[in-house]
Design a protein around this motif. Structure first.
Motif, PDB file in Angstrom:
ATOM      1  N   PRO A  75       0.631  -1.134   0.109  1.00 46.02           N
ATOM      2  CA  PRO A  75       0.166   0.121   0.019  1.00 46.02           C
ATOM      3  C   PRO A  75       0.787   1.364  -0.022  1.00 46.02           C
ATOM      4  CG  PRO A  75      -1.015  -1.652   1.698  1.00 46.02           C
ATOM      5  CD  PRO A  75       0.377  -1.995   1.204  1.00 46.02           C
ATOM      6  N   SER A  76       1.677   1.473   0.952  1.00 48.81           N
ATOM      7  CA  SER A  76       2.607   2.473   0.635  1.00 48.81           C
ATOM      8  C   SER A  76       3.350   2.942  -0.559  1.00 48.81           C
ATOM      9  CB  SER A  76       3.968   2.286   1.889  1.00 48.81           C
ATOM     10  OG  SER A  76       4.637   1.414   1.728  1.00 48.81           O
ATOM     11  N   ARG A  77       3.731   1.800  -1.375  1.00 47.90           N
ATOM     12  CA  ARG A  77       4.472   1.949  -2.557  1.00 47.90           C
ATOM     13  C   ARG A  77       3.243   2.334  -3.646  1.00 47.90           C
ATOM     14  NH1 ARG A  77       7.660  -3.341  -2.931  1.00 47.90           N
ATOM     15  NH2 ARG A  77       7.404  -2.822  -5.128  1.00 47.90           N
ATOM     16  N   LEU A  78       2.260   1.698  -3.436  1.00 45.28           N
ATOM     17  CA  LEU A  78       0.990   2.243  -4.303  1.00 45.28           C
ATOM     18  C   LEU A  78       0.421   3.910  -4.261  1.00 45.28           C
ATOM     19  CD1 LEU A  78      -1.342   1.490  -6.039  1.00 45.28           C
ATOM     20  CD2 LEU A  78      -2.756   1.148  -4.367  1.00 45.28           C
ATOM     21  N   ARG A  79       0.647   4.089  -3.100  1.00 48.80           N
ATOM     22  CA  ARG A  79       0.208   5.559  -2.744  1.00 48.80           C
ATOM     23  C   ARG A  79       1.364   6.538  -3.293  1.00 48.80           C
ATOM     24  NH1 ARG A  79       0.074   3.973   2.671  1.00 48.80           N
ATOM     25  NH2 ARG A  79      -2.626   3.929   3.441  1.00 48.80           N
ATOM     26  N   LYS A  80       2.605   6.163  -3.343  1.00 46.91           N
ATOM     27  CA  LYS A  80       3.853   6.778  -3.718  1.00 46.91           C
ATOM     28  C   LYS A  80       3.513   7.037  -5.252  1.00 46.91           C
ATOM     29  CE  LYS A  80       7.721   6.065  -1.648  1.00 46.91           C
ATOM     30  NZ  LYS A  80       9.021   5.476  -1.411  1.00 46.91           N
ATOM     31  N   HIS A 105       0.540   9.129  -6.061  1.00 47.24           N
ATOM     32  CA  HIS A 105       0.852  10.532  -5.949  1.00 47.24           C
ATOM     33  C   HIS A 105       1.622  11.202  -7.062  1.00 47.24           C
ATOM     34  CE1 HIS A 105      -0.337  10.012  -1.511  1.00 47.24           C
ATOM     35  NE2 HIS A 105      -1.295  10.363  -2.453  1.00 47.24           N
ATOM     36  N   GLN A 106       2.781  10.236  -7.476  1.00 44.07           N
ATOM     37  CA  GLN A 106       3.560  10.810  -8.487  1.00 44.07           C
ATOM     38  C   GLN A 106       2.964  10.914  -9.726  1.00 44.07           C
ATOM     39  OE1 GLN A 106       7.056   8.286  -8.132  1.00 44.07           O
ATOM     40  NE2 GLN A 106       8.301   9.357  -9.310  1.00 44.07           N
ATOM     41  N   HIS A 107       2.221   9.847 -10.233  1.00 41.73           N
ATOM     42  CA  HIS A 107       1.518   9.961 -11.668  1.00 41.73           C
ATOM     43  C   HIS A 107       0.071  10.243 -11.480  1.00 41.73           C
ATOM     44  CE1 HIS A 107       5.441   8.202 -12.743  1.00 41.73           C
ATOM     45  NE2 HIS A 107       5.486   7.297 -12.110  1.00 41.73           N
ATOM     46  N   GLN A 108      -0.426  11.056 -11.845  1.00 39.09           N
ATOM     47  CA  GLN A 108      -1.924  11.272 -11.673  1.00 39.09           C
ATOM     48  C   GLN A 108      -2.735  10.230 -12.426  1.00 39.09           C
ATOM     49  OE1 GLN A 108      -2.947  13.883  -9.162  1.00 39.09           O
ATOM     50  NE2 GLN A 108      -1.040  13.577  -8.765  1.00 39.09           N
ATOM     51  N   ILE A 109      -2.784   9.011 -12.174  1.00 42.33           N
ATOM     52  CA  ILE A 109      -3.435   8.147 -13.066  1.00 42.33           C
ATOM     53  C   ILE A 109      -5.064   8.107 -12.837  1.00 42.33           C
ATOM     54  CG2 ILE A 109      -1.403   6.749 -13.685  1.00 42.33           C
ATOM     55  CD1 ILE A 109      -2.081   4.699 -11.479  1.00 42.33           C
ATOM     56  N   ASP A 110      -5.579   7.645 -13.640  1.00 43.49           N
ATOM     57  CA  ASP A 110      -7.162   7.582 -13.801  1.00 43.49           C
ATOM     58  C   ASP A 110      -7.496   6.190 -13.210  1.00 43.49           C
ATOM     59  OD1 ASP A 110      -9.843   7.612 -14.028  1.00 43.49           O
ATOM     60  OD2 ASP A 110      -9.953   7.939 -16.649  1.00 43.49           O
ATOM     61  N   THR A 111      -7.989   6.229 -12.079  1.00 42.36           N
ATOM     62  CA  THR A 111      -8.220   4.609 -11.636  1.00 42.36           C
ATOM     63  C   THR A 111      -9.564   4.451 -11.019  1.00 42.36           C
ATOM     64  OG1 THR A 111      -7.899   5.929  -9.240  1.00 42.36           O
ATOM     65  CG2 THR A 111      -5.749   5.052 -10.078  1.00 42.36           C
TER      66      THR A 111
END
Ligand code: MG
Length: 332
Positions: A267-272, A275-281
């Protein structure tokens, strides 16, 4: 500083009320692992490992092997160095760690306005069953539905689709999920059909996207389709884990990314990454119990950018609200 935790785990089984049929086959029983971390002050964090190996995560056996080889005392370092081959384990341990370390302040999370602001997409069964299923879900408040395609012959599915869009109310959003089950020609046919409906503007509802039309190996073709048609495409199986997600983004995918927190990894790496790439999720369920579900919904509330409905409208696939983790531990 390193913290120590007492680590315990129990496997669980949960039977689907109606088996889930996708292009990958039939699924009748959800199996997974509930884990518990207790820190030195007695604070408890719950976690869940809910793999789907046919979707791209480790197998349940691999996850069990990992749990079995750990000692009863584990540290932060162990939790944060689980290998990438075990993404469901990464999620389960790290979310238990987060719950334990932040738990006190978030007891009321279930009722927090953040979670209530989430909109849900209701999952419809494949085939004709969908025609009788949506209405109950609509009455429950669902306005976005997902229908499984790529299961039966395309001619039959197109006919059912025709009936479905005629009966669904005007403000509905409909997603079509092929689970990688279409050929290139069939994907073109579905996309063309959806584009035509939109162009004729007689369609009172919106086809939000087609999910994973082609198998994972056919990424370039999906990239091409995403530029050829108006109808959006979402990647799901192609981005099952964080490594795949990063690779598809790096290769130019700018469509929708379906994220299944339960198997995506840390989860922490997913957050990172988010935040870094504003992807459409679009955040989506792996048919987990309430434990992983809460951790996944927290991530969805935190990281959803675009107000798309989340794919957690799956309760009607199970008989009752899961209480299995309470029966797994007799000291609760
Ligand atoms: Mg999907």
């Amino acid at each position: 500083m390193t913290n120590d935790y007492r680590f315990e785990f129990r496997p669980y089984e949960r039977r689907f009320l109606r088996s889930l049929t996708t292009n990958h086959g039939r699924w009748d029983i959800r199996e997974g692992i509930i884990l518990r971390l207790t820190d030195e002050s007695g604070k408890i964090g719950w976690g869940e490992i809910a793999p789907i190996s046919w979707f791209g995560s480790e197998t349940l056996e691999k996850a069990l092997d990992f749990c079995r080889q750990l000692s009863e005392e584990i540290t932060d370092e162990i939790i944060f160095s689980i290998p990438d081959e075990l993404p469901a384990c990464q999620f389960g341990f790290e979310s238990a760690w987060e719950m334990g370390s932040r738990g006190a302040g978030e007891k009321n999370l279930n009722s927090s306005s953040v979670l209530h602001s989430l909109r849900y997409s209701g999952l419809l069964s494949s085939g004709k069953a969908a025609l009788n299923q949506w209405e109950t879900l609509w009455q429950q408040g669902y306005r976005t539905f997902k229908w499984k395609i790529g299961v039966d012959a395309i001619a039959d599915e197109l006919k059912i689709f025709e009936s479905l869009i005629q009966t669904l109310p005007a403000s509905t959003k409909l997603r079509l999920d092929a689970n990688g089950g279409l050929t290139y020609e069939e994907a073109n046919l579905w996309l063309r059909t959806c584009d035509n409906l939109k162009a004729n503007s007689e369609l009172p509802l919106e086809i939000e996207f087609i999910e994973q039309p082609l198998p994972v190996e056919q990424f370039q073709q999906m990239l091409e389709l995403s530029t050829n048609y108006e109808t959006a495409i979402a990647l799901d199986e192609s981005v099952a884990t964080l490594g795949q997600l990063a690779a598809c983004h790096q290769q130019g995918w700018r469509g929708v990314f379906v994220i299944k927190p339960g198997i995506v990894g840390s989860p922490s790496r997913l957050r990172k990454f988010c935040h870094q790439h504003q992807i459409d999720t679009v955040f989506s369920s792996v048919f987990e119990t309430a434990i992983a579900r809460l951790a996944a919904l927290k991530l969805a509330a935190e990281l959803s950018q675009n107000n798309r409905a989340i794919g957690f409208g799956i309760d009607h696939f199970f008989e009752q609200e899961d209480t299995c983790f309470q029966t797994l531990w007799n000291d609760l």
